[in-house]
Design an enzyme around this catalytic site. Structure first.
Site, mmCIF file in Angstrom:
data_model
loop_
_atom_site.group_PDB
_atom_site.id
_atom_site.type_symbol
_atom_site.label_atom_id
_atom_site.label_comp_id
_atom_site.label_asym_id
_atom_site.label_seq_id
_atom_site.Cartn_x
_atom_site.Cartn_y
_atom_site.Cartn_z
ATOM 1 N N CYS A 25 47.652 9.479 -10.979
ATOM 2 C CA CYS A 25 46.716 9.100 -10.679
ATOM 3 C C CYS A 25 45.263 8.931 -9.894
ATOM 4 C CB CYS A 25 46.871 7.083 -10.836
ATOM 5 S SG CYS A 25 47.426 6.965 -8.900
ATOM 6 N N CYS A 28 46.007 9.150 -6.573
ATOM 7 C CA CYS A 28 46.758 10.549 -5.776
ATOM 8 C C CYS A 28 46.302 11.267 -5.478
ATOM 9 C CB CYS A 28 47.521 10.642 -6.861
ATOM 10 S SG CYS A 28 49.256 9.366 -7.168
ATOM 11 N N ASP A 445 13.746 33.645 -22.417
ATOM 12 C CA ASP A 445 13.077 34.868 -22.002
ATOM 13 C C ASP A 445 13.018 36.141 -23.324
ATOM 14 O OD1 ASP A 445 12.702 38.027 -21.059
ATOM 15 O OD2 ASP A 445 14.572 37.888 -21.370
#
Length: 757
Positions: A25, A28, A445
């Site tokens: 999780c 952790c 561009d």
């Protein structure tokens, strides 16, 4: 082309990537981060979904010390030196196999355990001699062996003073089991009948063995399906890695052939790519012609022709011919390796929402433990009895596991970056996804971005009655002897329309003006107007008007004469990409403003802008002028995306809120961009933005569910309205919902891929 690292590190630091095991999780991952960040000079980011810790550390902190730090925090760790963990599926497969075995044993024992528990609760008279031992015998393998990984990780966290989701689960399972043992063997009270199966589930007596077993089954099932989902989410990256050749046929100095592992190929070596074979690495074709299929890497459906002088990319496939290629880059320097590294680093990073979830999860588990204790105490003090107090406290422990919260963001980001790679959209970091949410202006561009980046014949005007095909053939035959860019465009156009060009003799180049020669026995002359004026050759008024018109559009136009008479005007220009107009129209439908900013002249810029549908044009600007345009737009409150491909676009790409490097752009542009669009089809620009939007919608949905689930469920559990067994099922469903919702991004179809979203 090599894709540079997306993050420039200080000279005194190194980047180390660790494969971390045992995380379940966000708590952790936060624990691992804290442990690593305590080391002097170390900055770490840990992704629970990918199991990768990306660590920037000073040279004196080696990988082994980092691994030891993670291990001391209660997790496993190994250095990633080659392929990413997502490419090496063996650890994933082993972990999923272990989960499956434990889940299978738990399931086989849980069903009789649950059935007998309900029967004994509904009708106590059915309890036979030794019924307690039957229930305990069915439960212990589940809560002991099947749940062992949960208990190990919980104990490892407690040894370091940290808590995680496993702490809640393990504590819930252990508490339910121990209290059930006390009830079974040390309490004499006979419970009242539960009056119905559903009532037995909702209001069972104080024997919680089926709860402990059920929670174990639900958690293991959730972990198993999460493991399978992570493997699916990493499938796109593995597919990219699978494109690489395993062996290569190298040409020896004496002209022989030898097959060697791809790892032994060296830069500058010449190798073969036969029809149907994967091109082993990036290089330059020195002999042969073939159609090359790049669809697996870029999604480009149309093969491209390759011949002597053509650059080819490793991982693409030679379809129709035999190519001899000189290796230009090998190993980690190849474009394919760079792209794989790019996606892996993006998946290992963290978005702002993920960092928020980690911070919440870091304090969430201790808060839940406190709420569970308060619930138990409140029910006990309120006179509800020990059984009711334990049931309510267990329900709080189980329902509140922040599994969904930890998976909400990284799972969606992992799936999106993998899907983007399949579509030819390489996301260099999660910040790019977040930036796309607020972009309202897209600056393009011109040369090489909106246009092909190479001169092509865009118009041929002839005198009345002339044979157009013959004129093109004669002009191309003459220009075939010249190396000028305009001549190359006319020659290519002629070759596209004629199987064979006529031979030229007596060729004379006229620098700055044009060329003359005899083609198929006829006198030909091509070049600027001044060349014909000086030679006293009359120009038909209609062709003169056409040349003036083409020049107003910013095109290069030349006259062509045969046997002393001007017969045609040929206009050459850098043509707009075929996909440009549709891409601009899609951006407008998304509500985005578009601008064309270029160093080219105003006529040429306006012509391209009119053709593709851009209303605002800023022409004749230097590279620093592009930066100023972007800064000015941002100063006005706009969020700007810049699309470019050249060296002169690098500063503007870096200045924009979101930089997109298109096609085969320069390393400078790619290094400055946030997203790399490897396809030549400009439809990838709106595709990239729409994928980012879809990902953010998915993340927000996941977070809303994860937060809403916990906010709504915890008070229900505290009120005693939720049996711990049902709480375990709801917790598992919450996590699976988040994973399923994230996996829907695998179905995203951009228009560049020919699909519908």
């Amino acid at each position: 082309m090599t894709v540079p690292n997306s993050t420039l590190l200080p000279p005194a630091s190194q980047r180390v990537r660790l494969a971390v095991t045992g995380m379940s999780c966000a708590s952790c991952s936060a624990r691992v981060e804290r442990a690593l960040n305590r080391l002097d000079g170390v900055t770490a980011a840990v992704n629970v979904a990918t199991g990768v810790a990306t660590v920037d550390a000073p040279p004196e902190v080696d990988a082994q010390r980092l691994c030891d730090t993670v291990i001391a925090a209660g997790f496993g760790a190994t250095e990633i030196t080659g392929a990413t963990p997502l490419l090496d599926t063996e650890p994933e497969d082993r972990a999923a196999g272990d989960l499956f075995r434990r889940l299978l044993v738990a399931l086989l024992l849980f069903f009789p355990l649950a059935d007998l528990s309900i029967i004994f609760a509904v009708e106590p008279s059915t309890r036979i001699t030794g019924w307690q031992w039957i229930l305990l015998g069915l439960a212990l393998p589940i809560v002991g062996w099947s749940a062992a990984p949960l208990h190990r990780r919980a104990l490892a966290g407690l040894r370091t003073g940290a808590t995680s989701m496993d702490t809640l689960v393990s504590l819930g399972i252990t508490s339910a089991t121990l209290w059930s043992i006390v009830t079974l063997f040390f309490r004499d009270r006979e419970p009242e009948p539960a009056h119905g199966v559903w009532n037995a589930i909702l209001h069972a007596d104080s024997i919680y063995l089926e709860v402990a077993g059920g929670v174990t089954v639900f958690v293991l099932a959730g972990r198993y399906f999460e493991a399978k989902a992570k493997r699916r989410a990493g499938g796109a990256l593995r597919a990219l890695a699978a494109l690489g050749a395993k062996d290569v046929t190298v040409l020896t100095r004496d002209g022989g052939e030898i097959t060697v592992p791809i790892e032994e190929l060296t830069e500058g070596a010449r190798f073969l790519a036969r029809p149907g074979e994967t091109i082993a690495t990036d290089g330059l074709v020195v002999a042969g012609h073939s159609s090359v299929d790049a669809s697996a890497m870029t999604g480009e459906s149309t093969p491209v022709e390759a011949g002597p002088g053509s650059a080819v990319t490793g991982g693409t496939v030679s379809l129709t011919g035999r190519l001899v290629v000189e290796a230009a880059a090998v190993g980690s320097a190849t474009r394919l390796a760079g792209m794989i590294r790019l996606v892996a680093e993006a998946q290992a990073g963290k978005a702002a929402l993920q960092r928020l979830a980690d911070r919440i999860s870091g304090v969430f588990v201790p808060v839940v433990l406190a709420l569970a204790a308060a619930t138990f105490t409140g029910w006990l003090v309120g006179g509800a009895g020990l059984d009711a107090a334990i049931g309510a406290g267990l329900a709080v422990l189980v329902i509140a596991c922040p599994c969904a919260l930890g998976l909400a963001t990284p799972t969606a980001l992992m799936v999106a970056s993998g899907r983007g790679a399949q579509l030819g959209v390489f996301i260099k970091g999660h910040d790019a996804l977040e930036a796309s949410r607020t972009v309202d202006t897209v600056v393009f561009d011109k040369t090489g971005t909106l246009t092909e980046g190479a001169m092509t014949v865009v118009a041929v005007h002839t005198v009345d009655g002339a044979d157009r095909a013959e004129i093109i053939g004669l002009a191309a035959g003459l220009e075939a002897a010249s190396e000028h860019a305009v001549a190359a465009a006319i020659t290519a156009h002629g070759r596209a329309e004629n199987e064979k060009l006529p031979e030229v003799t007596d060729f004379v180049a006229l620098p700055g003006l044009g060329a003359r020669g005899r083609v198929a026995g006829r006198a030909t002359l091509i070049g600027r107007a001044a060349l014909f004026t000086d030679a006293g050759i009359a120009i038909p008024s209609g062709l003169a008007r056409q040349l003036e018109r083409e020049q107003r559009f910013g095109r290069t136009a030349v006259y062509f004469a045969v046997d002393g008479g001007v017969v045609a005007v040929l206009a050459v220009a850098d043509a707009a990409r075929p996909s440009a107009a549709d891409a601009i129209a899609r951006l407008h439908r998304l509500g985005l403003r578009t601008l064309l900013v270029t160093g080219d002249n105003a006529f040429a810029a306006q012509a391209i802008a009119d053709e593709v549908g851009i209303a605002e044009v800023i022409a004749e600007v230097l590279p620093e002028g592009k930066v100023e345009v972007v800064r000015s737009l941002r100063a006005q409150g706009h969020r700007v995306a810049m699309v470019g491909d050249g060296i002169n676009d690098g500063p503007a790409l870096a200045t924009a809120d979101l930089g997109l490097a298109v096609g085969r752009g320069t390393d400078v542009a790619i290094g400055a961009a946030d997203m790399i669009l490897v396809r030549e089809d400009l439809a990838v620009v709106p595709d990239a933005i729409e994928l980012a939007h879809a990902t953010l919608r998915t993340i927000r949905g996941n977070m809303l569910w994860a937060f809403g689930y916990n906010v709504a469920a915890i008070p229900v559990a505290m009120a005693g309205l939720l049996n711990p067994l049902l709480a375990g099922g709801a917790m598992a469903f919450s996590s699976l919902f988040v994973v399923w919702n994230s996996l829907r991004l695998k179905n995203f179809r951009g228009q560049a891929s020919g699909g519908a979203r």
